[in-house]
Design an enzyme around this catalytic site. Structure first.
Site, PDB file in Angstrom:
ATOM      1  N   LYS A   1      57.749   2.984 -45.339  1.00 56.65           N
ATOM      2  CA  LYS A   1      57.402   1.585 -45.060  1.00 56.65           C
ATOM      3  C   LYS A   1      56.759   1.006 -46.302  1.00 56.65           C
ATOM      4  CE  LYS A   1      57.753  -1.295 -41.613  1.00 56.65           C
ATOM      5  NZ  LYS A   1      58.841  -1.320 -40.617  1.00 56.65           N
TER       6      LYS A   1
ATOM      7  N   GLY B   1      62.177 -12.055 -32.141  1.00 55.71           N
ATOM      8  CA  GLY B   1      61.898 -12.815 -30.916  1.00 55.71           C
ATOM      9  C   GLY B   1      62.924 -13.893 -30.636  1.00 55.71           C
TER      10      GLY B   1
HETATM   11  P1  NAD Z   1      59.083 -12.260 -38.423  1.00 55.16           P
HETATM   12  O1  NAD Z   1      58.170 -12.409 -39.568  1.00 55.16           O
HETATM   13  O2  NAD Z   1      60.476 -12.784 -38.553  1.00 55.16           O
HETATM   14  O3  NAD Z   1      58.442 -12.897 -37.098  1.00 55.16           O
HETATM   15  C1  NAD Z   1      57.172 -12.536 -36.635  1.00 55.16           C
HETATM   16  C2  NAD Z   1      56.768 -13.481 -35.522  1.00 55.16           C
HETATM   17  O4  NAD Z   1      55.508 -13.070 -35.014  1.00 55.16           O
HETATM   18  C3  NAD Z   1      56.593 -14.926 -35.986  1.00 55.16           C
HETATM   19  O5  NAD Z   1      56.958 -15.810 -34.927  1.00 55.16           O
HETATM   20  C4  NAD Z   1      55.086 -15.015 -36.241  1.00 55.16           C
HETATM   21  O6  NAD Z   1      54.581 -16.332 -36.166  1.00 55.16           O
HETATM   22  C5  NAD Z   1      54.563 -14.142 -35.113  1.00 55.16           C
HETATM   23  N1  NAD Z   1      53.245 -13.569 -35.400  1.00 55.16           N
HETATM   24  C6  NAD Z   1      52.790 -13.048 -36.573  1.00 55.16           C
HETATM   25  N2  NAD Z   1      51.524 -12.624 -36.441  1.00 55.16           N
HETATM   26  C7  NAD Z   1      51.167 -12.855 -35.142  1.00 55.16           C
HETATM   27  C8  NAD Z   1      50.003 -12.645 -34.388  1.00 55.16           C
HETATM   28  N3  NAD Z   1      48.913 -12.099 -34.947  1.00 55.16           N
HETATM   29  N4  NAD Z   1      50.007 -13.017 -33.080  1.00 55.16           N
HETATM   30  C9  NAD Z   1      51.107 -13.572 -32.510  1.00 55.16           C
HETATM   31  N5  NAD Z   1      52.238 -13.811 -33.191  1.00 55.16           N
HETATM   32  C10 NAD Z   1      52.269 -13.457 -34.477  1.00 55.16           C
HETATM   33  O7  NAD Z   1      59.110 -10.680 -38.091  1.00 55.16           O
HETATM   34  P2  NAD Z   1      60.191  -9.890 -37.266  1.00 55.16           P
HETATM   35  O8  NAD Z   1      61.153  -9.276 -38.239  1.00 55.16           O
HETATM   36  O9  NAD Z   1      60.675 -10.731 -36.144  1.00 55.16           O
HETATM   37  O10 NAD Z   1      59.316  -8.659 -36.714  1.00 55.16           O
HETATM   38  C11 NAD Z   1      58.538  -8.774 -35.530  1.00 55.16           C
HETATM   39  C12 NAD Z   1      58.124  -7.394 -35.050  1.00 55.16           C
HETATM   40  O11 NAD Z   1      59.297  -6.595 -34.822  1.00 55.16           O
HETATM   41  C13 NAD Z   1      57.281  -6.562 -36.034  1.00 55.16           C
HETATM   42  O12 NAD Z   1      56.373  -5.759 -35.329  1.00 55.16           O
HETATM   43  C14 NAD Z   1      58.311  -5.685 -36.729  1.00 55.16           C
HETATM   44  O13 NAD Z   1      57.723  -4.507 -37.276  1.00 55.16           O
HETATM   45  C15 NAD Z   1      59.202  -5.385 -35.558  1.00 55.16           C
HETATM   46  N6  NAD Z   1      60.525  -4.963 -35.938  1.00 55.16           N
HETATM   47  C16 NAD Z   1      61.290  -5.760 -36.716  1.00 55.16           C
HETATM   48  C17 NAD Z   1      62.567  -5.342 -37.062  1.00 55.16           C
HETATM   49  C18 NAD Z   1      63.488  -6.217 -37.859  1.00 55.16           C
HETATM   50  O14 NAD Z   1      64.670  -5.875 -37.947  1.00 55.16           O
HETATM   51  N7  NAD Z   1      63.055  -7.336 -38.393  1.00 55.16           N
HETATM   52  C19 NAD Z   1      63.034  -4.099 -36.621  1.00 55.16           C
HETATM   53  C20 NAD Z   1      62.221  -3.309 -35.790  1.00 55.16           C
HETATM   54  C21 NAD Z   1      60.969  -3.762 -35.467  1.00 55.16           C
END
Ligand code: NAD
Length: 413
Positions: free
Chosen positions: A104, A221
C-alpha cells in the site's frame, strides 16, 4: 479519538492465527510489512514556492509474488493506516487467487486543494521517490482514495520515462488508452454488487425491493449506488466527507451524480434531506455499505445500526468490537477482504493483459470477476457455516493458509 487501523488489523491477525493454532513465527513475520519506504517529495506549487509532501510505500509480504496495492492521497494518511492496509492487501490477494503479495502507498495531501498541474507534479515526484522499490516484477501501485485513472496515467508515464522503455504493467488503474482494463472503474463496486447478491440469496431474499444506504460517494460509492439501483434496490442515502443526503422514497442517483459533477460535493443538493454522516449509518435500511474510510462502525454506534446486511466497500470499516455486537444482533457481514476485492481482481486482469499486449472486452472482464467472487463466496460461506465462525474469520483463515503455504514452500518458516 481516532481508532488505530493497524491495532485493529493486528487484533484480527492474532484472532486468526490463534484460532488456526499457527507457529508464533508466522504471526511475527506477518505482523509488520517486510519493507517500509517513507519519502519526502518536493513539489513546485503554482505560486512558485516549493512544498514538501510526505509519502509512503510499504510492501507487506512477497511470499506469493511481487506486491500490489493502491495509493491513497488523503490529508489524514498515517504510516499506521498504510501498514494495516498493506497487511489486508496481502490477505485480499491470497484470498482471491491473485499471485501477488500485498502493498500500500500514500501521500499526506488533500488532492482537492491542488491544481491539476500541482497534482501531476506530485504524482511524478512520488514515483521518482519510490522508484527503487517498484516495478513490473517487484511492486505495482494502483489507485485508492484520492487517486484516479488520471493520476495513475501520470505515474505510469513518469515510470516509463525514467526507465526509458514501456512498462504498462508497472502501474495499474491507468486510462484504457494506456493499457487500463475495461471495467476497472466500476470493478470494486461491481464486485460489491456480486457480493451483495450472494449474501441476499443466502438469506433467501431478492435484491429487488430492498433498501440501501451508502457512506461515501467517490469511485466506489457512486458506482455501487448506480448498480444497486439497476438491480431494483432503493438507495435511500449517500454521503461524502461534507454531507449526507437522505430521501426515504429513494434518491435519483444519476441526478445526484450530475449535481456532484457540477458542484464538487453533495452539500446543497436541493431534492433530498441533508443529514449527518453518523445519522446516515444508523438509518433504517436492509443494506448498509460503508464505502469511505476505515473504523466508522465502532463499539459506540454498532448497537444503533439497523441494517440486515453490512457490505464492506471500504477497507476496515468495522472494528472487532463492533463486529461482535453486529453478529450477535444477526447482521450478515460481507467482509472487505472478499466483498471489495473487485478492484484488485480487475487490476490483476489489467496486468495480465499488459503482460500479453492484449485487451479484453468488458463482458469478459465482468464474467471472470463474477466467477472468482462466486467461488470465494462458496468457500468462505462453507467455512462460516461448518465451523460456526464469522465470515471475516473464514476469509482470514483461507487467506493466511495460502500465504503460510507459500512461506513454507520458500523455507521462510
Ligand atoms: P474516493 O476518494 O473516490 O471516495 C471516497 C469517498 O469517501 C468520497 O465521497 C469522500 O468524500 C468520502 N470520505 C472521505 N473521508 C470521509 C470521512 N472521514 N467520512 C465520510 N466520508 C468520507 O475513494 P474510493 O476509491 O471510492 O475508496 C473508498 C473506500 O473503498 C476506501 O476505504 C478504499 O480503501 C476502499 N476501496 C477502494 C477500491 C478502489 O478500487 N478504489 C478498492 C477496494 C477498496
Amino acid at each position: 479519538m481516532k481508532i488505530n487501523a493497524f491495532e485493529v488489523a493486528l487484533e484480527q491477525l492474532i484472532n486468526a492465527t490463534e484460532y488456526m493454532k499457527l507457529e508464533p513465527e508466522i504471526y511475527e513475520i506477518m505482523k509488520e510489512p517486510m519493507a517500509q519506504l517513507t519519502v519526502r517529495i518536493p513539489v513546485r506549487m503554482d505560486n512558485g514556492k516549493v512544498k514538501i509532501f510526505t509519502g509512503f510505500r510499504f510492501q507487506h509480504n512477497t511470499a506469493l509474488g511481487p506486491t500490489r496495492g493502491g495509493t491513497r492521497f488523503h490529508s489524514e494518511e498515517t504510516p499506521e493506516d498504510v501498514k494495516a492496509l498493506s497487511l489486508w492487501m496481502t490477505l485480499k490477494n491470497a484470498l482471491n487467487e491473485i499471485p501477488n503479495g500485498g502493498a500500500k502507498g500514500g501521500v499526506i495531501v488533500d488532492p482537492r486543494k491542488l491544481s491539476q498541474e500541482e497534482l501531476e507534479r506530485l504524482c511524478r515526484g512520488y514515483i521518482r521517490k519510490i522508484a527503487p522499490s517498484i516495478g513490473a516484477w517487484k511492486d505495482f501501485p494502483g489507485a485508492d482514495i484520492g487517486t484516479s485513472a488520471q493520476t495513475q496515467s501520470w505515474m505510469m508515464d513518469e515510470w516509463e520515462t525514467m526507465n526509458m522503455h514501456h512498462e504498462a504493467s508497472g502501474i495499474s488503474g491507468k486510462m484504457i488508452v494506456l493499457g487500463g482494463s475495461e471495467g476497472r472503474q466500476e470493478a470494486t463496486s461491481r464486485g460489491l454488487l456480486f457480493a451483495t447478491r450472494e449474501m441476499v440469496r443466502a438469506r433467501e431474499l431478492e435484491m429487488k425491493g430492498l433498501t440501501a444506504v451508502i457512506q461515501g460517494f467517490g469511485k466506489v460509492g457512486w458506482h455501487l449506488a448506480k448498480l444497486y439501483q439497476q438491480d431494483g434496490v432503493r438507495v435511500l442515502a449517500v454521503s461524502d466527507v461534507y454531507s449526507a443526503l437522505y430521501d426515504p422514497k429513494g434518491l435519483d442517483i444519476l441526478d445526484v451524480y450530475e449535481y456532484v459533477e457540477r458542484s464538487g460535493t453533495l452539500r446543497g443538493y436541493p431534492k433530498a434531506m441533508e443529514i449527518g454522516n453518523q445519522e446516515l449509518l444508523e438509518l433504517e435500511c436492509d443494506i448498509l455499505a460503508p464505502c469511505a474510510v476505515q473504523n466508522v462502525i465502532t463499539g459506540e454506534n454498532a448497537l444503533r445500526i439497523k441494517a440486515k446486511f453490512l457490505i464492506e466497500g471500504a477497507n476496515g470499516p468495522t472494528t472487532p468490537e463492533a463486529e461482535e455486537i453486529l453478529i450477535n444482533r444477526g447482521v450478515f457481514i460481507a467482509p472487505d477482504l472478499w466483498a471489495n476485492s473487485g478492484g484488485t481482481i480487475v487490476a490483476h486482469f489489467e496486468r495480465v493483459q499488459n503482460l500479453h499486449d492484449d485487451h479484453w472486452g468488458e463482458e469478459k472482464v465482468n464474467a471472470k470477476l463474477e466467477k472468482i467472487n462466486h467461488k470465494v463466496f462458496k468457500e468462505i460461506y462453507a467455512l462460516h457455516t461448518e465451523k460456526n465462525i464469522s465470515m471475516r474469520l473464514a476469509c482470514w483463515i483461507k487467506a493466511i493458509s495460502k500465504v503460510v503455504e507459500a512461506m513454507k514452500a520458500r523455507g521462510w518458516v
